[in-house]
Scaffold this motif. Sequence first.
Motif, mmCIF file in Angstrom:
data_model
loop_
_atom_site.group_PDB
_atom_site.id
_atom_site.type_symbol
_atom_site.label_atom_id
_atom_site.label_comp_id
_atom_site.label_asym_id
_atom_site.label_seq_id
_atom_site.Cartn_x
_atom_site.Cartn_y
_atom_site.Cartn_z
ATOM 1 N N MET A 120 72.701 -28.535 0.770
ATOM 2 C CA MET A 120 71.543 -28.054 -0.328
ATOM 3 C C MET A 120 70.272 -28.652 0.264
ATOM 4 O O MET A 120 69.126 -27.722 0.032
ATOM 5 C CB MET A 120 71.906 -29.134 -1.392
ATOM 6 N N ILE A 121 69.982 -29.700 0.922
ATOM 7 C CA ILE A 121 68.920 -29.901 1.859
ATOM 8 C C ILE A 121 68.502 -28.883 2.761
ATOM 9 O O ILE A 121 67.379 -28.439 2.556
ATOM 10 C CB ILE A 121 68.964 -31.214 2.665
ATOM 11 N N PHE A 122 69.627 -28.397 3.400
ATOM 12 C CA PHE A 122 69.213 -27.406 4.283
ATOM 13 C C PHE A 122 68.563 -26.026 3.567
ATOM 14 O O PHE A 122 67.629 -25.579 3.959
ATOM 15 C CB PHE A 122 70.587 -26.916 5.121
ATOM 16 N N LYS A 123 69.392 -25.908 2.487
ATOM 17 C CA LYS A 123 68.730 -24.493 1.696
ATOM 18 C C LYS A 123 67.270 -24.888 1.258
ATOM 19 O O LYS A 123 66.512 -23.926 1.374
ATOM 20 C CB LYS A 123 69.658 -24.525 0.525
ATOM 21 N N GLN A 124 66.904 -26.156 0.790
ATOM 22 C CA GLN A 124 65.454 -26.303 0.451
ATOM 23 C C GLN A 124 64.644 -26.043 1.778
ATOM 24 O O GLN A 124 63.315 -25.531 1.619
ATOM 25 C CB GLN A 124 65.424 -27.858 -0.177
ATOM 26 N N ALA A 125 65.104 -26.675 2.887
ATOM 27 C CA ALA A 125 64.302 -26.706 3.987
ATOM 28 C C ALA A 125 63.960 -25.419 4.624
ATOM 29 O O ALA A 125 62.945 -25.253 4.992
ATOM 30 C CB ALA A 125 64.679 -27.780 5.051
ATOM 31 N N ILE A 126 65.123 -24.749 4.906
ATOM 32 C CA ILE A 126 64.960 -23.436 6.051
ATOM 33 C C ILE A 126 65.026 -22.224 4.948
ATOM 34 O O ILE A 126 64.169 -21.486 5.269
ATOM 35 C CB ILE A 126 66.245 -23.539 6.632
ATOM 36 N N ALA A 127 65.831 -22.420 4.031
ATOM 37 C CA ALA A 127 65.630 -21.034 3.059
ATOM 38 C C ALA A 127 64.632 -20.963 2.073
ATOM 39 O O ALA A 127 63.649 -20.053 2.144
ATOM 40 C CB ALA A 127 67.028 -20.848 2.190
ATOM 41 N N ALA A 128 64.308 -22.039 1.475
ATOM 42 C CA ALA A 128 63.243 -22.248 0.369
ATOM 43 C C ALA A 128 61.772 -22.554 1.111
ATOM 44 O O ALA A 128 60.807 -22.552 0.686
ATOM 45 C CB ALA A 128 63.399 -23.122 -0.880
ATOM 46 N N LYS A 129 62.203 -23.102 2.431
ATOM 47 C CA LYS A 129 60.887 -23.738 3.065
ATOM 48 C C LYS A 129 60.013 -24.464 2.454
ATOM 49 O O LYS A 129 58.780 -24.685 2.327
ATOM 50 C CB LYS A 129 60.013 -22.328 3.571
ATOM 51 N N ASP A 130 60.608 -25.595 1.543
ATOM 52 C CA ASP A 130 59.912 -26.688 0.845
ATOM 53 C C ASP A 130 60.365 -28.039 1.390
ATOM 54 O O ASP A 130 61.418 -28.663 1.194
ATOM 55 C CB ASP A 130 60.425 -26.524 -0.789
ATOM 56 N N ILE A 131 59.408 -28.496 2.205
ATOM 57 C CA ILE A 131 59.562 -29.597 3.111
ATOM 58 C C ILE A 131 59.709 -30.618 2.252
ATOM 59 O O ILE A 131 60.684 -31.523 2.217
ATOM 60 C CB ILE A 131 58.535 -29.789 4.124
ATOM 61 N N GLY A 132 58.960 -30.717 1.136
ATOM 62 C CA GLY A 132 58.803 -31.988 0.070
ATOM 63 C C GLY A 132 60.218 -32.191 -0.350
ATOM 64 O O GLY A 132 60.624 -33.333 -0.192
ATOM 65 N N ARG A 133 60.733 -31.014 -1.126
ATOM 66 C CA ARG A 133 62.041 -31.193 -1.562
ATOM 67 C C ARG A 133 63.268 -31.699 -0.918
ATOM 68 O O ARG A 133 63.883 -32.508 -1.024
ATOM 69 C CB ARG A 133 62.559 -30.076 -2.471
ATOM 70 N N ALA A 134 63.319 -30.852 0.616
ATOM 71 C CA ALA A 134 64.215 -31.316 1.376
ATOM 72 C C ALA A 134 64.044 -32.838 1.903
ATOM 73 O O ALA A 134 65.234 -33.351 1.759
ATOM 74 C CB ALA A 134 64.044 -30.362 2.554
ATOM 75 N N ALA A 135 62.767 -33.332 1.677
ATOM 76 C CA ALA A 135 62.738 -34.645 2.067
ATOM 77 C C ALA A 135 63.278 -35.681 1.251
ATOM 78 O O ALA A 135 64.049 -36.707 1.413
ATOM 79 C CB ALA A 135 61.114 -35.256 2.553
ATOM 80 N N ALA A 136 63.029 -35.291 -0.156
ATOM 81 C CA ALA A 136 63.236 -35.951 -1.263
ATOM 82 C C ALA A 136 64.776 -36.216 -1.103
ATOM 83 O O ALA A 136 65.586 -37.007 -1.378
ATOM 84 C CB ALA A 136 63.026 -35.536 -2.504
ATOM 85 N N GLY A 137 65.578 -34.904 -1.000
ATOM 86 C CA GLY A 137 67.022 -34.669 -0.914
ATOM 87 C C GLY A 137 67.547 -35.671 0.164
ATOM 88 O O GLY A 137 68.430 -36.363 0.158
ATOM 89 N N GLY A 138 66.826 -35.693 1.454
ATOM 90 C CA GLY A 138 67.307 -36.377 2.541
ATOM 91 C C GLY A 138 67.175 -37.778 2.126
ATOM 92 O O GLY A 138 68.339 -38.683 2.637
ATOM 93 N N ILE A 139 66.201 -38.403 1.380
ATOM 94 C CA ILE A 139 66.369 -39.735 0.977
ATOM 95 C C ILE A 139 67.596 -39.960 0.041
ATOM 96 O O ILE A 139 67.954 -40.925 -0.007
ATOM 97 C CB ILE A 139 64.914 -40.207 0.314
ATOM 98 N N ILE A 140 67.707 -39.173 -0.858
ATOM 99 C CA ILE A 140 68.644 -39.366 -1.864
ATOM 100 C C ILE A 140 70.231 -39.344 -1.034
ATOM 101 O O ILE A 140 71.042 -40.230 -1.096
ATOM 102 C CB ILE A 140 68.996 -38.118 -2.661
ATOM 103 N N ALA A 141 70.297 -38.477 0.209
ATOM 104 C CA ALA A 141 71.374 -38.833 0.939
ATOM 105 C C ALA A 141 71.576 -40.077 1.620
ATOM 106 O O ALA A 141 72.681 -40.516 1.919
ATOM 107 C CB ALA A 141 71.316 -37.584 1.760
ATOM 108 N N VAL A 142 70.307 -40.458 1.939
ATOM 109 C CA VAL A 142 70.329 -41.745 2.588
ATOM 110 C C VAL A 142 70.962 -42.868 1.682
ATOM 111 O O VAL A 142 71.866 -43.854 2.108
ATOM 112 C CB VAL A 142 69.183 -42.115 3.044
ATOM 113 N N ILE A 143 70.213 -43.034 0.474
ATOM 114 C CA ILE A 143 70.893 -43.748 -0.657
ATOM 115 C C ILE A 143 72.365 -43.645 -0.907
ATOM 116 O O ILE A 143 73.045 -44.640 -0.933
ATOM 117 C CB ILE A 143 70.119 -43.364 -1.956
#
Lengths: 332, 290
Positions: free
Chosen positions: B248-271
């Motif tokens: 899902m993070i990949f889809k936000q970062a590469i497909a939707a090109k939304d770095i902000g959302r992808a970063a938030a997803g990354g933080i959620i993944a870390v948690i």
Amino acid sequence: MGKITLKHVNKSFGEVAVIPDINLTIEDGEFVVFVGPSGCGKSTLLRLIAGLEDVTAGQIDIDGLDATYLPPAKRGLAMVFQSYALYPHMTVRKNIAFPLKMAGLSEEEQEKKVQNAARILNLTNYLDRRPGQLSGGQRQRVAIGRAIVREPAAFLFDEPLSNLDAALRVSMRQEITELHQTLKTTMIYVTHDQVEAMTMADKIVVLNAGNIEQVGSPLELYHRPANLFVAGFIGSPKMNLVQGAVAAAQGADTIGVRPEHLDIVESGSWHGVVGLTEHLGSDTFLKVVLDTGDTITVRADGEVGLRHGDRISLAPRPDRIHRFGADGKALA
Amino acid sequence: MSTQSSRLAARVMVAPSVVLLFIWMAVPLAMTLYYSFRLYRLLSPDRTGWVGFTNYLWFFNSPDFWLALWNTLALVGGVLVITVVLGILIALLIDQPVKGQGMLRILVIAPFFVMPPVAASIWENLFMHPQNGLFAAIARGFGAQPILFLEEYPLLSVIGIVSWEWLPFAALILLTSLQSLSSEQLEAAEMDGASALSRLRYIILPHMTRAITVVILIQTIFLLGIFGEIFTTTQGGPGSASTTLPYMIFKQAIAAKDIGRAAAGGIIAVILANIVAYFLMRGIGRHLDA
Ligand SMILES: Nc1ncnc2c1ncn2[C@@H]1O[C@H](COP(=O)(O)OP(=O)(O)OP(=O)(O)O)[C@@H](O)[C@H]1O
Ligand SMILES: [Mg+2]
């Protein structure tokens, strides 16, 4: 009950016949010691009796029933391993109770028998510890405890004391002997230490290269060794074996005299020079180089005043000379 | 390493690497954290600014997110169960003395050396393919309809592929543990009247707990980030049926090109990873102590 009979038992690992052919009867209640040099097949023989190895040929009877192809658990024997083989993740209590649990006994019965075994073996204060938190002697006792709760027909011990220090070995030796006197169960005990064999056994079986050299009580083996191997193996220090003219004079190929049966005299039949002396306090062992070139050991009094280089004269006690023929067998 | 001065010297000596490692870890984390609170889309790079928790809220409000969370945990859990159970069985099997044991062991370990996308392609095209796949051929051999693995059971298919890849690792670690079990213990248990099953339960498995713990911990770390297999096979579909958090993070970062959302997803993944790690360590971490 625990009478064990081996009939023409033979064991080979691949091409190598470790045990060529053994016949042996172990009576109920006997303390039998298998003794022999390293690699002679003592452990293998014990494992055959336990059922941990299959015989290549022959038959093993336990209490008159053919047990040759019974699995180990069905033979009603208990074994104490050299490495103790305790279960490291279980407490002492669970270790001892394990065979009972496998036999499907209730918790109360298990606990009763464990307490009883712990009392006999002085383990009551250690029941909640793990094997890793015990000393060598305590581990040994747990291993024995695990064996006695099963009330087996016979106990099998494979060099159980070889990992212990000398003092502990002596006291555990006594404990096992006392245990035997209390339980009166057949015990088969493997060791390469002839002192253990002499002190503990009702009957000693001397093994050499997979063959039985002699079977008998400790004193029988000491007084009447059947051949050169037994003569050299039983007794400490070893029996002196002399060949050549001295032996020929007795009508034998080799004669043997134990160090304790040689007297230091004014003029005896053997003469030599004292080499190494070992003072044990109670006794002194002298290595004497005879004029014939043979080196022999003599047991002398602890206070003997002889030293390196002294010339002495020795007299073997005539009734204590063992005579052996060219085939190594004792002459009548 | 016990005197005052030698301890001080030791600290001074290791300090550079500690600092370096800290920067190595902290800088990317800080940057991700920074972007997760920013509006930053590559398609409109000039529209930037602080957006508070909007990026996070987007995830929590997206139905896909909860599915992805569940899929991630199902993937990790499923693969762990399969690899540990089968790993124990395989370890028990290849520990038996058989002819060609060395060769057998190499064969068992081989899948581990196949790269994830390659493994996934092999499974997709040679095994699961509805026309050319081996499973389809077998199904037709029995006169049945071929199963459309990737369409009908996408997540299970991915679990199967990933399990196949990780099974050798589990089997290998468990085998080494099995080999360190003294044979006398097993013989003692045999003499104590324990059946083969009892020996497995009371002697072998307790002996292997530490190795099993290691397998679970190491695999969890890697399985939480599984991506290549999904990308190669299902692309997270059909729909979002096999979308995991990393995907899902990949889809936000590469497909939707939304770095902000992808970063938030990354933080959620870390948690999420930390929560999983916490429960794992509480649950089985004590087996790591001697
Ligand atoms: N599994 C096996 N495969 C092949 N040979 C074996 C095996 N087990 C034992 N042997 C051989 O059988 C012979 C007797 O071994 P065994 O272990 O019975 O000796 P031992 O009398 O108990 O010796 P020790 O006093 O050193 O324990 C040895 O030569 C040994 O190499
Ligand atoms: Mg042995």
